[in-house]
Design a protein around this motif. Sequence first.
Motif, PDB file in Angstrom:
ATOM      1  N   ASP B 311      95.129  72.920  44.768  1.00 54.79           N
ATOM      2  CA  ASP B 311      95.234  73.401  43.377  1.00 54.79           C
ATOM      3  C   ASP B 311      95.728  74.848  43.333  1.00 54.79           C
ATOM      4  O   ASP B 311      95.903  75.408  42.247  1.00 54.79           O
ATOM      5  N   GLY B 312      95.901  75.446  44.504  1.00 52.25           N
ATOM      6  CA  GLY B 312      96.459  76.802  44.542  1.00 52.25           C
ATOM      7  C   GLY B 312      95.437  77.892  44.258  1.00 52.25           C
ATOM      8  O   GLY B 312      95.807  79.024  43.949  1.00 52.25           O
ATOM      9  N   VAL B 313      94.174  77.579  44.369  1.00 56.63           N
ATOM     10  CA  VAL B 313      93.135  78.600  44.216  1.00 56.63           C
ATOM     11  C   VAL B 313      92.864  79.189  45.594  1.00 56.63           C
ATOM     12  O   VAL B 313      92.259  78.539  46.451  1.00 56.63           O
ATOM     13  N   SER B 324     100.504  79.641  45.583  1.00 60.56           N
ATOM     14  CA  SER B 324      99.208  79.948  44.994  1.00 60.56           C
ATOM     15  C   SER B 324      99.333  80.010  43.474  1.00 60.56           C
ATOM     16  O   SER B 324     100.370  80.388  42.941  1.00 60.56           O
ATOM     17  N   LYS B 325      98.257  79.627  42.801  1.00 60.37           N
ATOM     18  CA  LYS B 325      98.254  79.756  41.341  1.00 60.37           C
ATOM     19  C   LYS B 325      97.270  80.811  40.892  1.00 60.37           C
ATOM     20  O   LYS B 325      97.410  81.410  39.832  1.00 60.37           O
ATOM     21  N   GLN B 326      96.235  81.046  41.715  1.00 59.59           N
ATOM     22  CA  GLN B 326      95.173  81.946  41.296  1.00 59.59           C
ATOM     23  C   GLN B 326      94.634  82.649  42.542  1.00 59.59           C
ATOM     24  O   GLN B 326      94.321  82.002  43.539  1.00 59.59           O
ATOM     25  N   LYS B 327      94.567  83.973  42.497  1.00 62.24           N
ATOM     26  CA  LYS B 327      94.017  84.735  43.617  1.00 62.24           C
ATOM     27  C   LYS B 327      92.553  85.029  43.316  1.00 62.24           C
ATOM     28  O   LYS B 327      92.254  85.621  42.275  1.00 62.24           O
ATOM     29  N   PHE B 333      85.992  81.734  44.837  1.00 61.26           N
ATOM     30  CA  PHE B 333      86.500  80.609  45.628  1.00 61.26           C
ATOM     31  C   PHE B 333      85.403  79.548  45.777  1.00 61.26           C
ATOM     32  O   PHE B 333      85.647  78.349  45.596  1.00 61.26           O
ATOM     33  N   ALA B 334      84.177  80.014  46.082  1.00 56.62           N
ATOM     34  CA  ALA B 334      83.056  79.077  46.216  1.00 56.62           C
ATOM     35  C   ALA B 334      82.839  78.336  44.896  1.00 56.62           C
ATOM     36  O   ALA B 334      82.634  77.112  44.882  1.00 56.62           O
ATOM     37  N   ALA B 335      82.939  79.060  43.791  1.00 58.06           N
ATOM     38  CA  ALA B 335      82.754  78.440  42.471  1.00 58.06           C
ATOM     39  C   ALA B 335      83.818  77.378  42.223  1.00 58.06           C
ATOM     40  O   ALA B 335      83.542  76.296  41.680  1.00 58.06           O
ATOM     41  N   ALA B 336      85.066  77.682  42.673  1.00 54.55           N
ATOM     42  CA  ALA B 336      86.165  76.720  42.489  1.00 54.55           C
ATOM     43  C   ALA B 336      85.912  75.449  43.295  1.00 54.55           C
ATOM     44  O   ALA B 336      86.200  74.329  42.837  1.00 54.55           O
ATOM     45  N   VAL B 337      85.379  75.612  44.496  1.00 52.41           N
ATOM     46  CA  VAL B 337      85.060  74.433  45.321  1.00 52.41           C
ATOM     47  C   VAL B 337      83.956  73.624  44.634  1.00 52.41           C
ATOM     48  O   VAL B 337      84.038  72.391  44.517  1.00 52.41           O
TER      49      VAL B 337
END
Lengths: 487, 487
Positions: B311-313, B324-327, B333-337
Amino acid sequence: MSIKTPITVAYGDGIGPEIMQATLDILQAADAQIKPEVIEVGEKVYLQGYTSGIPDQAWESLKRTKVLLKGPITTPQGGGYKSLNVTLRKTLGLFANVRPCVSYAPYVPTQFPHIDLVIIRENEEDLYAGIEHRQTDEVYQCLKIISRPGCEQIIRYAFEYAQKFNRKKVTCLSKDNIMKMTDGLFHRIFNEIAAQYPDIEHDHLIIDIGTALIASQPERFDVVVTLNLYGDIISDVAAQIVGSVGLAGSANIGNRMAMFEAIHGSAPDIAGKNIANPSGLLNAAVQMLVHINQPETATLVENAWLKTLEDGVHTGDIYSSTYSKQKVGTQAFAAAVIERLGQTPSHFKPANYRPGAYAKIECYGDQYQTHSKKELVGVDIFIDNSAEIPAAQLAAKLKQLGGPLELIVISSRGLKIWPDSTIDFPYLRHCCCRFQSSKDSKQLKTIHHTDILKLLSGFNELGLDVIKTENLYTFDGQLGFTLAQGQ
Amino acid sequence: MSIKTPITVAYGDGIGPEIMQATLDILQAADAQIKPEVIEVGEKVYLQGYTSGIPDQAWESLKRTKVLLKGPITTPQGGGYKSLNVTLRKTLGLFANVRPCVSYAPYVPTQFPHIDLVIIRENEEDLYAGIEHRQTDEVYQCLKIISRPGCEQIIRYAFEYAQKFNRKKVTCLSKDNIMKMTDGLFHRIFNEIAAQYPDIEHDHLIIDIGTALIASQPERFDVVVTLNLYGDIISDVAAQIVGSVGLAGSANIGNRMAMFEAIHGSAPDIAGKNIANPSGLLNAAVQMLVHINQPETATLVENAWLKTLEDGVHTGDIYSSTYSKQKVGTQAFAAAVIERLGQTPSHFKPANYRPGAYAKIECYGDQYQTHSKKELVGVDIFIDNSAEIPAAQLAAKLKQLGGPLELIVISSRGLKIWPDSTIDFPYLRHCCCRFQSSKDSKQLKTIHHTDILKLLSGFNELGLDVIKTENLYTFDGQLGFTLAQGQ
């Protein structure tokens, strides 16, 4: 130059005869001042009963000319035949393997178009001395032996090479974070010798990281010097990523003798077909011309070869529809190189071996003589403990033995298993019993060989099966041995 | 599963605390049935005076839970601090280092988008036992020790791993063309064990060629099993070309204990900034979940992580404007997972660890008990010949010594220097004097330890400085030692 330099030539097996003929034709056309003496080595000679692959009369020529240009050899399988290369290296003291790795992009495809590095590999020591012993039903050992003269010789060679060939940097690879004494010696001597060449940059990498960087960023390397086993591995890595196994030559250099050859094998499947690429052997011959102080001829030949390559005249192994213009056989390739003698390449950087700058590099390892005070302070006695006597029980037995030596630690595969071991299930069948003249490593007193003999008698009387010993020394008061993990 | 599995958790140094917190947050959100027990190891503990980096109470937890999830550690320089990893591996018998190397192209740039190999490296033997001795002013030695149980254990582990994880092929790497006894044993046992797994392909490569192929054609490898030193080198090569040093986890597995960690270091320069990538440790945690038999949770976490990647996070270390879509930082990052738990990737192949198939792999090395007839037939006596007594003169002296043992050969660094040596300038300062009960290796008779002791006394009386011995045995009549080059 009016007197021709005698060189010994061995055509070798498989494609050897064709590529050697092509190479000699080019050298002759370039007016190389050489007088070849042909010897027979390799498969035929092996099968005549010479297990070393080389007959006595060949030795005689070698010892006289001191230079060998050698085609690839087929070592017959089985029958106790020994690698001719190993025999030559060892008996002639060829301590340095010199392996240039160069990209020839785009004619030879590689992801790294700018590789230009030289690997200088120690050739006589390390695990490759091949000293192995089976000690128990289960345990086998190989000795890794590293000497100060061996290290000095190869490292000094690397810096001399860098200096003479206008190289900027020498990188040392070792694993001295683990092997602090053997690889540590190599790294230490590297630093000592580097200090004598202030104009040449130097650095050191741990072999695992170093190999990874050669594989992924080869263009950052210039001259690389390393131990025998590591050199073997990185030579293959570099040759593979350069993509030019068929084009590279290699030298094996000693102080009294040198041998030059292609890095590829005898390729019996394409032998006699006039399709093999002679470039590897030709590049080795260029190294030889520099070695025998004919730098102008070396320059002439290398430039003609580079021009042939960039003119798209290619043998089948590197032929491509994009970059080749003409597909040729072995002889036609040689003719194409001969045609271009006197021309210089435009895509590739022309070779230019300066006259006078390439005298033979001689390196002796004993310039730095160490004379430390060596004192015998203990012994490691290794036993085959096939009955798996527990370490504490073993220690209790050994404590009965008197004398000036005291049991300090019992270890297995470098790991302490007595005293105060936290290991639940140690490997007991191969134990090292360390005896020192004092528990305190700072209070070690000198003992005598007879003390060790008494101790060994004691082991014998206790029915313990001693398999080997390693004496423990201090040198100028510094411990000459590592401690067991946990000691 | 209702009972939570206790695991020991060490946050470690540098970026350790942040990435461990991120990892544990994800595991908790995935409802992993674990009960973390936190121990303190690493820099702080070293500086408190524990030279091993681990305090006693931490051991207690480890021995109870038998599973350690470990953040990266900083080992302070100097002061005799020992690598915690080495301590844990050795004292806990973690014989297998398991290192998956996977491409995550195009998100992580690599020239090889389809790498999916696993390196299984022997962890307890080889030169890394660290047994070194300085023997003379100039000569240092390191012992390479290889045992049958050690080889059996790691090779069986590799095949069991291949079977359980649906892998197709196991490749063995060794240098048995040179080290015929030690590496030869490894290769031989590989063939023995491979025969027990007919559904899994197997092959063997010499380590130099094998390393070159891992560097240049990594996609042809599946499971690779090898000795400690070689494994160290190829692990770094594979990690480098995969380009994902920041993403890879690794397991150190023993029969009674296992440790899981990221392959990268503690990166103190970016510690505490909430920018570190927790993926390496998270992938190690996935390996751990499989190990403690929670394959569904492992699948859930790995798929969410793969989805986040595609997803590019991305954290800064792999951020690119193209893919990448979001740095994001560590926590984001943990929240995105966590947000993606339950989703499956579409670009990457989804993970699918089948329930029930991943019971813990236990491998013991003593299933194949050898009981050969071992006979003592001679001895190699090594001397410090600092006076450089010529070999012939040395031989003449030694011939005076009586007894059932006969001087057969004198060698230096594995090379014969007496009798009939063709070497002009041998290295004399370190000699091996080989005595056998018969010149003819087929006529060897059994001798006694006392014969060797008598011989050693003789050396002593001749004033020769013995530095070590290696006994010579036959096993079921087969020679348990290599011949010197030229012997």
